[in-house]
Design a protein around this motif. Structure first.
Motif, PDB file in Angstrom:
ATOM      1  N   LEU A 199      28.405  60.369  75.273  1.00 11.47           N
ATOM      2  CA  LEU A 199      28.405  60.054  76.703  1.00 11.47           C
ATOM      3  C   LEU A 199      29.005  58.701  77.058  1.00 11.47           C
ATOM      4  O   LEU A 199      29.198  58.414  78.240  1.00 11.47           O
ATOM      5  N   GLY A 200      29.293  57.850  76.092  1.00 13.41           N
ATOM      6  CA  GLY A 200      29.875  56.545  76.387  1.00 13.41           C
ATOM      7  C   GLY A 200      28.902  55.404  76.160  1.00 13.41           C
ATOM      8  O   GLY A 200      27.695  55.610  75.991  1.00 13.41           O
ATOM      9  N   GLU A 201      29.443  54.198  76.160  1.00 12.44           N
ATOM     10  CA  GLU A 201      28.653  53.013  75.842  1.00 12.44           C
ATOM     11  C   GLU A 201      27.818  52.537  77.030  1.00 12.44           C
ATOM     12  O   GLU A 201      28.093  52.865  78.184  1.00 12.44           O
ATOM     13  N   PHE A 202      26.799  51.725  76.725  1.00 13.83           N
ATOM     14  CA  PHE A 202      25.986  51.102  77.768  1.00 13.83           C
ATOM     15  C   PHE A 202      26.759  49.982  78.464  1.00 13.83           C
ATOM     16  O   PHE A 202      27.484  49.229  77.824  1.00 13.83           O
ATOM     17  N   ALA A 203      26.559  49.883  79.769  1.00 20.90           N
ATOM     18  CA  ALA A 203      27.029  48.715  80.505  1.00 20.90           C
ATOM     19  C   ALA A 203      25.950  47.633  80.481  1.00 20.90           C
ATOM     20  O   ALA A 203      26.235  46.455  80.291  1.00 20.90           O
ATOM     21  N   ASP A 204      24.705  48.047  80.694  1.00 19.03           N
ATOM     22  CA  ASP A 204      23.571  47.127  80.616  1.00 19.03           C
ATOM     23  C   ASP A 204      22.321  47.950  80.326  1.00 19.03           C
ATOM     24  O   ASP A 204      22.322  49.171  80.431  1.00 19.03           O
ATOM     25  N   LEU A 205      21.260  47.261  79.953  1.00 17.84           N
ATOM     26  CA  LEU A 205      20.020  47.966  79.626  1.00 17.84           C
ATOM     27  C   LEU A 205      18.820  47.041  79.752  1.00 17.84           C
ATOM     28  O   LEU A 205      18.942  45.819  79.752  1.00 17.84           O
ATOM     29  N   SER A 206      17.649  47.668  79.863  1.00 16.74           N
ATOM     30  CA  SER A 206      16.364  46.974  79.792  1.00 16.74           C
ATOM     31  C   SER A 206      15.550  47.637  78.689  1.00 16.74           C
ATOM     32  O   SER A 206      15.637  48.844  78.489  1.00 16.74           O
ATOM     33  N   ALA A 207      14.759  46.849  77.995  1.00 17.37           N
ATOM     34  CA  ALA A 207      13.980  47.398  76.891  1.00 17.37           C
ATOM     35  C   ALA A 207      12.636  46.708  76.780  1.00 17.37           C
ATOM     36  O   ALA A 207      12.481  45.541  77.145  1.00 17.37           O
ATOM     37  N   GLN A 232       7.083  50.941  68.629  1.00 14.62           N
ATOM     38  CA  GLN A 232       7.225  51.643  69.904  1.00 14.62           C
ATOM     39  C   GLN A 232       8.318  50.941  70.706  1.00 14.62           C
ATOM     40  O   GLN A 232       8.253  49.720  70.919  1.00 14.62           O
ATOM     41  N   ILE A 233       9.312  51.694  71.104  1.00 12.50           N
ATOM     42  CA  ILE A 233      10.483  51.119  71.776  1.00 12.50           C
ATOM     43  C   ILE A 233      10.874  52.014  72.943  1.00 12.50           C
ATOM     44  O   ILE A 233      10.926  53.242  72.809  1.00 12.50           O
ATOM     45  N   ALA A 234      11.127  51.405  74.097  1.00 13.53           N
ATOM     46  CA  ALA A 234      11.605  52.138  75.272  1.00 13.53           C
ATOM     47  C   ALA A 234      12.830  51.421  75.823  1.00 13.53           C
ATOM     48  O   ALA A 234      12.834  50.196  75.958  1.00 13.53           O
ATOM     49  N   VAL A 235      13.852  52.189  76.108  1.00 15.19           N
ATOM     50  CA  VAL A 235      15.114  51.631  76.617  1.00 15.19           C
ATOM     51  C   VAL A 235      15.536  52.425  77.841  1.00 15.19           C
ATOM     52  O   VAL A 235      15.479  53.658  77.844  1.00 15.19           O
ATOM     53  N   ILE A 236      15.958  51.727  78.884  1.00 17.92           N
ATOM     54  CA  ILE A 236      16.570  52.363  80.037  1.00 17.92           C
ATOM     55  C   ILE A 236      17.849  51.602  80.334  1.00 17.92           C
ATOM     56  O   ILE A 236      17.873  50.367  80.290  1.00 17.92           O
ATOM     57  N   GLY A 237      18.914  52.327  80.570  1.00 13.67           N
ATOM     58  CA  GLY A 237      20.170  51.632  80.776  1.00 13.67           C
ATOM     59  C   GLY A 237      21.154  52.435  81.597  1.00 13.67           C
ATOM     60  O   GLY A 237      20.923  53.603  81.927  1.00 13.67           O
ATOM     61  N   THR A 238      22.256  51.780  81.921  1.00 13.95           N
ATOM     62  CA  THR A 238      23.347  52.404  82.656  1.00 13.95           C
ATOM     63  C   THR A 238      24.515  52.613  81.710  1.00 13.95           C
ATOM     64  O   THR A 238      24.981  51.661  81.068  1.00 13.95           O
ATOM     65  N   LEU A 239      24.966  53.855  81.603  1.00 10.40           N
ATOM     66  CA  LEU A 239      26.130  54.148  80.787  1.00 10.40           C
ATOM     67  C   LEU A 239      27.396  53.976  81.610  1.00 10.40           C
ATOM     68  O   LEU A 239      27.436  54.329  82.785  1.00 10.40           O
ATOM     69  N   ARG A 240      28.417  53.445  81.000  1.00 11.35           N
ATOM     70  CA  ARG A 240      29.658  53.184  81.720  1.00 11.35           C
ATOM     71  C   ARG A 240      30.303  54.447  82.264  1.00 11.35           C
ATOM     72  O   ARG A 240      30.996  54.424  83.274  1.00 11.35           O
ATOM     73  N   SER A 241      30.053  55.591  81.580  1.00 16.26           N
ATOM     74  CA  SER A 241      30.716  56.828  81.982  1.00 16.26           C
ATOM     75  C   SER A 241      29.827  57.760  82.788  1.00 16.26           C
ATOM     76  O   SER A 241      30.226  58.864  83.131  1.00 16.26           O
ATOM     77  N   VAL A 242      28.585  57.352  83.066  1.00 11.36           N
ATOM     78  CA  VAL A 242      27.638  58.237  83.747  1.00 11.36           C
ATOM     79  C   VAL A 242      27.175  57.595  85.036  1.00 11.36           C
ATOM     80  O   VAL A 242      26.805  56.426  85.062  1.00 11.36           O
ATOM     81  N   ALA A 243      27.181  58.371  86.143  1.00 12.61           N
ATOM     82  CA  ALA A 243      26.667  57.883  87.406  1.00 12.61           C
ATOM     83  C   ALA A 243      25.147  57.981  87.383  1.00 12.61           C
ATOM     84  O   ALA A 243      24.579  59.048  87.205  1.00 12.61           O
ATOM     85  N   GLY A 244      25.060  56.657  88.039  1.00 10.51           N
ATOM     86  CA  GLY A 244      23.698  56.607  88.338  1.00 10.51           C
ATOM     87  C   GLY A 244      22.662  56.458  87.205  1.00 10.51           C
ATOM     88  O   GLY A 244      22.443  55.297  86.914  1.00 10.51           O
ATOM     89  N   ALA A 350      12.532  40.846  74.205  1.00 13.63           N
ATOM     90  CA  ALA A 350      11.967  39.502  74.031  1.00 13.63           C
ATOM     91  C   ALA A 350      11.902  38.734  75.344  1.00 13.63           C
ATOM     92  O   ALA A 350      10.962  37.971  75.588  1.00 13.63           O
ATOM     93  N   SER A 351      12.908  38.937  76.203  1.00 13.82           N
ATOM     94  CA  SER A 351      12.997  38.160  77.451  1.00 13.82           C
ATOM     95  C   SER A 351      12.372  38.846  78.653  1.00 13.82           C
ATOM     96  O   SER A 351      12.038  38.198  79.650  1.00 13.82           O
ATOM     97  N   GLY A 352      12.236  40.179  78.588  1.00 13.43           N
ATOM     98  CA  GLY A 352      11.737  40.923  79.729  1.00 13.43           C
ATOM     99  C   GLY A 352      12.777  41.087  80.818  1.00 13.43           C
ATOM    100  O   GLY A 352      12.461  41.471  81.947  1.00 13.43           O
ATOM    101  N   GLU A 353      14.030  40.816  80.499  1.00 11.36           N
ATOM    102  CA  GLU A 353      15.111  40.885  81.484  1.00 11.36           C
ATOM    103  C   GLU A 353      16.140  41.943  81.105  1.00 11.36           C
ATOM    104  O   GLU A 353      16.277  42.307  79.947  1.00 11.36           O
ATOM    105  N   ARG A 354      16.838  42.446  82.110  1.00  9.82           N
ATOM    106  CA  ARG A 354      17.942  43.359  81.893  1.00  9.82           C
ATOM    107  C   ARG A 354      19.123  42.553  81.333  1.00  9.82           C
ATOM    108  O   ARG A 354      19.388  41.448  81.795  1.00  9.82           O
ATOM    109  N   VAL A 355      19.815  43.099  80.347  1.00  6.35           N
ATOM    110  CA  VAL A 355      20.889  42.352  79.703  1.00  6.35           C
ATOM    111  C   VAL A 355      22.167  43.174  79.675  1.00  6.35           C
ATOM    112  O   VAL A 355      22.137  44.399  79.673  1.00  6.35           O
ATOM    113  N   LYS A 356      23.296  42.492  79.640  1.00  2.79           N
ATOM    114  CA  LYS A 356      24.589  43.133  79.455  1.00  2.79           C
ATOM    115  C   LYS A 356      24.760  43.485  77.988  1.00  2.79           C
ATOM    116  O   LYS A 356      24.268  42.785  77.106  1.00  2.79           O
ATOM    117  N   VAL A 357      25.511  44.550  77.727  1.00  2.00           N
ATOM    118  CA  VAL A 357      25.761  44.964  76.343  1.00  2.00           C
ATOM    119  C   VAL A 357      27.226  44.692  76.019  1.00  2.00           C
ATOM    120  O   VAL A 357      28.106  45.085  76.755  1.00  2.00           O
TER     121      VAL A 357
END
Length: 357
Positions: A199-207, A232-244, A350-357
């Protein structure tokens, strides 16, 4: 032997257990384009025993002797992750093509250093992200290209790690985050790789991550070890090729339909994948993976369903790449991209912030 046969030397072979014996050796033996010509192990006794078990006469306890042999074209590194950089670097310095198991290194710095050395040496590399080679993944790619789900809107992936608070001694090193082989890098890393590959790479994500079982018992001794690697790991992010209770569940939702890929365990690189789909308001039904994909490499048919199957497919594709001058298998540059995603997950957690990939 045909002229195109590639001579392989495997570093990290045990005569009784391990990934080399489980996957690499059966895969290579099924492919006429390869010949296993040398093995190395942690000491002379283990090397001799491995040679006897697997019928290889050239055995070493010193990896330098293996990587400098003129009849070795490809060096397979199948040891634990903390030792990858030293052994891979030696093989690259000797001008050999290298197949290194995933994760490529303990961290992003390790991975970048090995990728840079490979580029400098001008040699081909492969990283063991073999889930990409699974026929079911090729099938999903075909379905997406053909518009089965329409425009992809979202995707969800869930994996259940191995439960319990006991681990065998050989895997105890995975409890230490600094060793680089743990839940995030192995099950999550392999799973994210096929998600990004399809589906393509992440633009940014939160974990977020947590250690829910801080004490783990060693199966053989009962000793309790403090675990520093997240479980236990949870990730939510925006993919460069997927809307929304399933071990592995991956859904791809689109404007016209849904695809669901499942496996019994959260290791899609090892366990067989099942593909189901639905278009419109129809119920999900299993979709048969075309025989043209499952039998793409006929000599591997007997390994279908076994851990060696996808490893064999990556070796077969690599031999074809060498012969055709193509590039279809994941290499060290791909490994760096996946390590970058893992590093971003760690920064965000570690930071609790959304980061660029």
């Amino acid at each position: 032997m045909p002229e195109s046969t590639l001579g392989v030397g495997i570093i990290g072979v045990s005569p009784v257990r391990g990934w080399a014996a489980t996957a690499h050796i059966p895969a290579l033996r099924a492919l006429p384009s390869y010949e296993i010509r040398a093995l190395s192990a942690r000491n002379a006794e283990a090397a001799r025993a491995a040679g006897e078990v697997f019928g290889v006469s050239a055995v070493f306890s010193d990896h330098e002797q293996l990587v400098t042999r003129p009849d070795i074209d490809v060096v397979a590194v199948t040891v634990k992750a903390p030792h990858h950089r030293e052994l891979v670097s030696a093989a690259l310095a000797a001008g050999k093509a290298v197949y290194c198991e995933w994760p490529l290194g303990r961290d992003l710095d390790d991975a970048r250093a090995m990728a840079a050395l490979a580029a400098k040496q001008g040699v081909r590399t492969v990283v063991g992200l073999q889930a990409r080679q699974a026929p079911a993944i090729e099938f999903v790619q075909e379905l997406l290209r053909d518009g089965y789900v329409g425009e992809v809107l979202s995707t969800t992936m869930i994996g259940l790690s191995i439960p319990g608070d006991v681990v065998g001694q050989p895997n105890a090193y995975m409890l230490d985050k600094t060793n680089g082989a743990n839940l995030l890098t192995v099950p999550v890393g392999h799973s994210l790789d096929i998600l990004n590959y399809v589906l393509g790479e992440f633009a940014d994500l939160s974990a977020v991550s947590d250690v829910r079982r801080p004490l783990i018992s060693i199966e053989e001794t009962g000793e309790q070890i403090v675990k520093t690697a997240a479980d236990q790991i949870a990730v939510i992010g925006t993919l460069r090729s997927v809307a929304g209770g399933t071990g592995f569940l991956w859904e791809i939702n689109g404007t016209d339909g849904t695809l669901r890929i499942t496996a019994d365990f959260a290791l899609p690189e090892i366990f067989p994948l099942t593909v189901a789909g639905a278009q419109g308001r129809n119920e999900l039904v299993e979709l048969a993976v075309p025989t043209a994909l499952t039998r793409k490499w006929p000599t591997l048919t007997s390994l279908e369903g076994a851990p060696a199957f996808n490893v064999g497919r990556i070796y077969a594709a690599f031999a074809a790449d060498v012969g055709n001058g193509t590039h279809t298998v994941p290499d060290f540059a791909d490994a760096v991209r996946r390590h970058e995603v893992i590093a971003a997950i760690e920064r965000s957690a570690a930071s609790g912030e959304r980061v660029k990939v």
